[in-house]
Design an enzyme around this catalytic site. Structure first.
Site, PDB file in Angstrom:
ATOM      1  N   GLY A   1      37.268  47.806  32.865  1.00 15.34           N
ATOM      2  CA  GLY A   1      38.775  47.380  33.010  1.00 15.34           C
ATOM      3  C   GLY A   1      39.385  47.554  31.938  1.00 15.34           C
ATOM      4  N   ASP A   2      38.765  47.753  30.672  1.00 14.00           N
ATOM      5  CA  ASP A   2      39.856  47.673  29.301  1.00 14.00           C
ATOM      6  C   ASP A   2      40.208  49.320  29.181  1.00 14.00           C
ATOM      7  OD1 ASP A   2      39.911  45.185  28.279  1.00 14.00           O
ATOM      8  OD2 ASP A   2      37.655  45.305  28.421  1.00 14.00           O
ATOM      9  N   PRO A   3      39.294  50.201  28.947  1.00 15.44           N
ATOM     10  CA  PRO A   3      39.770  51.475  28.739  1.00 15.44           C
ATOM     11  C   PRO A   3      40.571  52.225  30.132  1.00 15.44           C
ATOM     12  CG  PRO A   3      37.480  51.554  29.235  1.00 15.44           C
ATOM     13  CD  PRO A   3      37.702  50.094  29.129  1.00 15.44           C
TER      14      PRO A   3
END
Length: 262
Positions: free
Chosen positions: A188-190
């Site tokens: 989800g983050d990158p």
């Protein structure tokens, strides 16, 4: 011939790295999703100024990922330095009116604002998009959150590792006949970060034509959901893949898949 090719590649790389030269980014983000976004803007030549709270430094500064023989310190974390490449730094006290005033003065002289706080945090600080438009009408603001700033899930906090099972991505990994498995990294983050970076570049191009800024609402959930449309369609069409493939069960872990942002 090799030298000519190397020279051409170097020239191409230098030109790419200057595409956002002259663009200033007020970066309020922390941990991974937001800093990954602004890292790529810095790679493209933007002046990125990382703004941190004096009371709560970036979490990655406090993660002791460093050589064992290196003295500890807030600037020594390998993870922090990985995402902070090419950025300037500013420390503010957001509990004081003077700190908020400095933040607004910087935003007034910036082109882009990035944050990845939970819904309502920037508004609580007096730095929401509607407020920022008053001091910088053509500002571009990108906000990254777990489930976006609209819809029934907007007030839920989220961290990257939870997004894979919530979107069904975990049901597309592992072994046939077995349960959903962890995908290995915090997708989800990158994914949200790079989506935000691309959207900001598009907004800057649009501003050149129209003179208008934009508010960009990026969610970790949507950034990862874009990776699993085949699994969703398999489920909806009640189609089962070949025996050699992992059987998708995308909705097993997220029954509200198609209604999260309505």
């Amino acid at each position: 011939m090799r030298n000519l090719q190397h020279s051409a590649l170097s020239t191409q790389h230098s030109a790419l790295a200057c595409r956002l030269a002259g663009v200033r980014v007020a970066d309020f983000s922390w941990v991974w999703a937001g800093p990954f976004c602004t890292l790529h803007l810095a790679y493209l030549g933007a002046e990125v100024i990382k703004i941190e709270s004096q009371a709560r430094l970036d979490l990655t500064r406090r993660l002791l990922i460093r050589p064992v023989d290196m003295k500890s310190g807030v600037n020594r974390s390998a993870l922090f330095n990985q995402w902070a490449q090419g950025k300037k730094s500013l420390l503010l006290n957001f509990t004081k009116p003077e700190g908020i005033a400095v933040a607004k003065e910087l935003i007034k002289k910036s082109d882009v604002v990035v944050d990845n706080f939970a819904t309502g945090v920037m508004e609580h600080l007096g730095l929401g998009y509607e407020e920022l438009k008053k001091i910088k009408p053509d500002i571009i603001m990108a906000s990254i959150s777990g489930f976006g700033h609209t819809g029934p899930q907007r007030h839920y906090m989220a961290y990257g590792p939870a997004i894979a099972p919530l979107t069904g991505l975990s049901s597309l990994t592992g072994y046939e006949g077995g349960p959903p498995q962890e995908v290995g990294i915090s997708y989800g983050d990158p994914n949200a970060g790079i989506n935000a970076a691309v959207a900001i570049c598009a907004a800057l191009a649009a501003r050149q034509r129209t003179g208008q800024g934009q508010y960009i609402d990026i969610s970790l959930w949507e950034a990862v959901a874009a990776l699993v449309p085949e699994g969703w369609m398999d489920y909806v069409d009640e189609w089962h893949p070949a025996a050699a493939a992992r059987q998708p069960r995308s909705l097993d872990v997220s029954p509200q898949l198609f209604s999260l942002r309505r």
